[in-house]
Each structure stands twice: as C-alpha cells, then as structure tokens.
Scaffold this active site. Structure first.
Site, PDB file in Angstrom:
ATOM      1  N   HIS A 195      26.038  27.273   0.270  1.00  0.00           N
ATOM      2  CA  HIS A 195      26.621  27.450  -1.054  1.00  0.00           C
ATOM      3  C   HIS A 195      25.800  28.444  -1.863  1.00  0.00           C
ATOM      4  O   HIS A 195      24.698  28.820  -1.484  1.00  0.00           O
ATOM      5  CB  HIS A 195      26.695  26.118  -1.806  1.00  0.00           C
ATOM      6  CG  HIS A 195      27.813  25.239  -1.362  1.00  0.00           C
ATOM      7  ND1 HIS A 195      27.701  24.388  -0.281  1.00  0.00           N
ATOM      8  CD2 HIS A 195      29.085  25.079  -1.831  1.00  0.00           C
ATOM      9  CE1 HIS A 195      28.852  23.736  -0.114  1.00  0.00           C
ATOM     10  NE2 HIS A 195      29.702  24.139  -1.042  1.00  0.00           N
ATOM     11  N   LYS A 251      24.193  26.027  -7.125  1.00  0.00           N
ATOM     12  CA  LYS A 251      24.547  24.638  -6.796  1.00  0.00           C
ATOM     13  C   LYS A 251      23.308  23.767  -6.851  1.00  0.00           C
ATOM     14  O   LYS A 251      22.302  24.052  -6.195  1.00  0.00           O
ATOM     15  CB  LYS A 251      25.206  24.565  -5.420  1.00  0.00           C
ATOM     16  CG  LYS A 251      25.720  23.160  -5.105  1.00  0.00           C
ATOM     17  CD  LYS A 251      26.644  23.169  -3.903  1.00  0.00           C
ATOM     18  CE  LYS A 251      27.168  21.762  -3.611  1.00  0.00           C
ATOM     19  NZ  LYS A 251      27.894  21.179  -4.758  1.00  0.00           N
TER      20      LYS A 251
END
Length: 233
Positions: free
Chosen positions: A131, A135
C-alpha cells in the site's frame, strides 16, 4: 441523498467526486479533529477516517439514527461494541475492510481456493500486501480478512502473523511504497509448483465507488450488513 464524509483525506475526496457524479449531495466534510457538527444533516455517513476516531464516528451516527458505512481499518477491537450498539438502537451499519467490487469477488475466490487446498498439506501459504506510505496500519484490513477466510476454510492453518513464519501460520509481508493504491497476493507453494491469486488496484476509484454503492443500498434498512449483502453474493 445527503452524505456526510467522516474523514476527508484522499479517499474522502475520491468518494466526494463519485457521489456528486451520481447525483448526491455532500453536506458534511469532517476531519479527524472536528467534533462540533450535526450528523443529522445527513441521510447516510461514509467513514474513511483513522483508527483512533472511527469508533466514535460510527457510534455518533448510530446514536443519531444515521446509517453509516465504514471502511476505516485498524479499529476492530471495538467492532463488537459497534455491532451491539447498532442492534440496541435499531440502526444500520456496514463495515468492510475493502469496498472494491473486484476485491469482494477476490474474497470469494480466496475462500474457494482455500477449501480446495485444504487436503493438500504439501502446500504452504503466504501473503504479501503493498500500500501507499500514508497507510497507518499493517497488515491491511483486507489482508487480515483474506487470512482469516483461509483459516476458516483450510484446516492446515490456525493463525496469521506479520513477518513471522511457523507451523500452521500464514506469514503476511506488508510493504509501503509511494502511490500504490493496494495490491494483495496470496501464494500457495510446494516443492513442485506455485499457485498465486492476486488483486491489483489501479487507483482509488474502485474503493470509493463500492462505498457509495453501499451507502445507496443501506438507505431504508436496519441491521448490520456486509458487502456480500450489498452485492448479493
């Protein structure tokens, strides 16, 4: 319909764009430090905030009979409290670790493959998720959901661990790379071959669209639901 956005980061802004394009109105845009607002202005709320405020956001909606869609991950130690409150107040609530329509199909494929592999003890399973660097939680909520679904459908695995191998363990590797919306790879490996199941998100549009579709679906309903209910799968 009138939508409250609880969390106005990149996902919130993408949800806003899609919701407006689908004919809806955004009546509230709430950042993490905003506490003085009237949630009853909204027909439905969509929460993509941060783990430390998600439960308060959800509770506030339920207490004011506003249906709420949450995609925030990292707060699930309070999930059962949210479910209990929703049932007590006869509210409406959906939580999903991932609202992408493709990912929810991926969830079902993962369960099916896990069942098929249950009798093949020569295969070890591992998972990698990638990600963007913003995040906050690791592993991702999607990776946790995938791992738990494998455990529920394959007797060879009992738990998952981040960056840790062991008997009956699904090891999950979490990587954070700039501008990666989300990639999840499940690998079954034996001495003779490898089977890989992968979902690659190209942008945030799929996550946002799924959340808006869920918000449209929940209007007029009461109860605790999942994306399986929304998609009829």
């Amino acid at each position: 319909m009138n939508i409250a956005l609880l969390g106005y980061g990149k996902m919130g802004k993408t949800i806003e764009q899609i919701a407006v394009n689908r004919g809806h109105n955004i009546v509230l845009k709430i950042d993490k430090d905003d506490t003085d607002y009237d949630i009853t202005k909204a027909d439905v709320a969509i929460d993509f905030s941060i783990p430390t405020v998600a439960f308060n956001n959800i509770s506030n909606c339920i207490n004011h009979t506003v249906p709420v869609i949450s995609g925030t991950t990292g707060w699930l130690e309070n999930y059962n409290k949210a479910v209990a409150l929703c049932k007590e107040k006869n509210g409406a609530f959906i939580y999903a670790s991932n609202y992408s329509l493709g990912v929810n199909i991926f969830f079902e494929l993962n369960k099916t493959l896990a069942k098929m592999m249950s009798s093949l003890k020569q295969y070890n399973v591992s998972m990698e998720e990638i990600h963007h660097t913003q995040k906050l939680d690791a592993p991702s909520g999607t990776a946790i959901s995938l791992a738990n679904d494998i455990i529920s459908n394959n007797e060879n695995f009992k738990d998952w661990k981040l960056n840790e191998h062991g008997d009956y363990i699904i090891p999950i590797t979490a990587k954070r790379i700039e501008d990666v919306p989300g990639t999840h790879t499940i690998t079954y490996q034996s001495e003779v071959d490898t089977i890989t199941l992968e979902h690659v998100a190209h942008n945030r549009q799929g996550f946002a669209l799924g959340a808006v579709i869920a918000a449209e679906w929940i209007i007029g309903k009461t109860g605790v639901f999942t994306m399986k209910d929304v998609l009829g799968i």
